[in-house]
Enzyme design. Structure first.
Site, short mmCIF file in Angstrom:
data_model
loop_
_atom_site.label_atom_id
_atom_site.label_comp_id
_atom_site.label_asym_id
_atom_site.label_seq_id
_atom_site.Cartn_x
_atom_site.Cartn_y
_atom_site.Cartn_z
N GLY A 231 0.84 -1.19 0.00
CA GLY A 231 0.00 0.00 0.00
C GLY A 231 0.87 1.23 0.00
O GLY A 231 2.04 1.19 0.43
N GLN B 122 3.09 9.91 1.14
CA GLN B 122 4.38 9.23 1.08
C GLN B 122 5.17 9.55 -0.19
O GLN B 122 6.34 9.20 -0.29
CB GLN B 122 4.18 7.71 1.20
CG GLN B 122 3.68 7.30 2.58
CD GLN B 122 3.48 5.81 2.66
OE1 GLN B 122 2.46 5.29 2.20
NE2 GLN B 122 4.45 5.09 3.21
N CYS C 258 6.24 -0.13 7.30
CA CYS C 258 5.85 1.04 6.50
C CYS C 258 7.01 1.46 5.61
O CYS C 258 8.14 1.53 6.08
CB CYS C 258 5.46 2.18 7.44
SG CYS C 258 4.95 3.67 6.59
N LEU C 259 6.73 1.75 4.34
CA LEU C 259 7.81 2.15 3.44
C LEU C 259 8.48 3.45 3.88
O LEU C 259 9.64 3.69 3.55
CB LEU C 259 7.27 2.31 2.01
CG LEU C 259 6.80 1.02 1.33
CD1 LEU C 259 6.27 1.33 -0.06
CD2 LEU C 259 7.91 -0.03 1.26
N HIS D 50 -4.13 1.19 7.76
CA HIS D 50 -2.77 1.75 7.77
C HIS D 50 -2.65 2.90 6.76
O HIS D 50 -2.14 3.98 7.08
CB HIS D 50 -1.76 0.63 7.48
CG HIS D 50 -0.33 1.07 7.43
ND1 HIS D 50 0.61 0.66 8.34
CD2 HIS D 50 0.32 1.90 6.56
CE1 HIS D 50 1.78 1.22 8.04
NE2 HIS D 50 1.63 1.97 6.97
N GLU D 51 -3.12 2.66 5.53
CA GLU D 51 -2.99 3.69 4.49
C GLU D 51 -3.92 4.86 4.76
O GLU D 51 -3.57 6.03 4.53
CB GLU D 51 -3.28 3.08 3.10
CG GLU D 51 -2.36 1.93 2.70
CD GLU D 51 -0.88 2.27 2.84
OE1 GLU D 51 -0.52 3.44 2.67
OE2 GLU D 51 -0.10 1.36 3.13
N HIS E 278 -2.35 7.30 6.96
CA HIS E 278 -1.41 8.20 6.27
C HIS E 278 -2.14 9.42 5.70
O HIS E 278 -1.63 10.54 5.73
CB HIS E 278 -0.69 7.49 5.12
CG HIS E 278 0.48 6.66 5.54
ND1 HIS E 278 1.55 7.17 6.23
CD2 HIS E 278 0.78 5.35 5.32
CE1 HIS E 278 2.45 6.21 6.44
NE2 HIS E 278 2.00 5.09 5.90
ZN ZN Z 1 2.88 3.23 5.85
#
Ligand code: ZN
Length: 189
Positions: A45, A50, A98-99, A140-141, A144
């Site tokens: 995701g 991000q 998380c990226l 999670h997304e 963000h």
């Molecule tokens: Zn993340």
């Protein structure tokens, strides 16, 4: 086009995304770039924040989880202007990563079921219910898009123990295979 993933500490990641208007001419390209960036970084995701855009958009392709979570097979979706209307079910802990926060994984407690409204990439409106792994990735997304990280949801002792690692990420002192943008770039990088 592959975009750099913004690292923990970049101010944009703390911004709540603006509502996306249907006539925004950049959305199609942004979505395409977000998928490309997510695949290169091997994420499931990615949210607009991000990649440096404060917009209410996130993309998901959950299929890498298909072996253990069959419902994720072929689950590839775009969520625009998403709103979680309800979270229900039992509270479950599951290890998230998380990226934007590379090489850190922590248990996060979330409710197991959600009801969400959103528009897809063609601006068709949806009202859907998810549970299990898909609900988890969406939560999670979605966070963000509101400027929230999974590490905001862990207990304060665990977060204290992560402090040095988080500081290193902000300095760019981290081993990663994809392109990132750090809040405090070291000279010569
Ligand atoms: Zn993340």
């Amino acid at each position: 086009m592959i975009l750099p993933v913004y690292a923990y500490g970049c101010p944009i990641l703390r911004k709540s995304g603006e509502t996306v208007s249907i006539d925004n001419p950049r959305i199609k390209e942004l979505i395409s770039n977000m998928f490309e960036t997510m695949y290169v970084a091997e994420g499931v995701g990615l949210a607009a924040q991000q990649v440096g855009e404060d917009l209410k958009i996130f993309v998901i392709d959950a299929s890498p989880h298909a072996e253990n979570h069959p419902e994720t097979k072929d689950f590839k979706k775009v969520f625009i202007n998403a709103k979680i209307l309800e979270e229900s079910g039992e509270e479950l802990a599951y290890e998230e990563g998380c990226l934007s926060i590379p090489n850190i994984r922590e248990d996060v407690v979330r409710k197991s079921k959600i009801r969400i409204t959103y528009a897809d990439e063609n601006f068709v409106e949806h009202d859907e219910t998810y549970d299990g792994m898909i609900a988890r990735i969406i939560q999670h997304e979605y966070d963000h898009n509101q400027g929230i990280f999974f590490v905001d949801k862990i207990n304060s002792l665990r977060k204290m123990l992560l402090k040095n690692k988080l500081n290193n990420i902000m300095k760019g002192a981290v081993d990663i295979r994809y392109k990132m943008k750090f809040p405090q770039m070291k000279k010569g990088r």
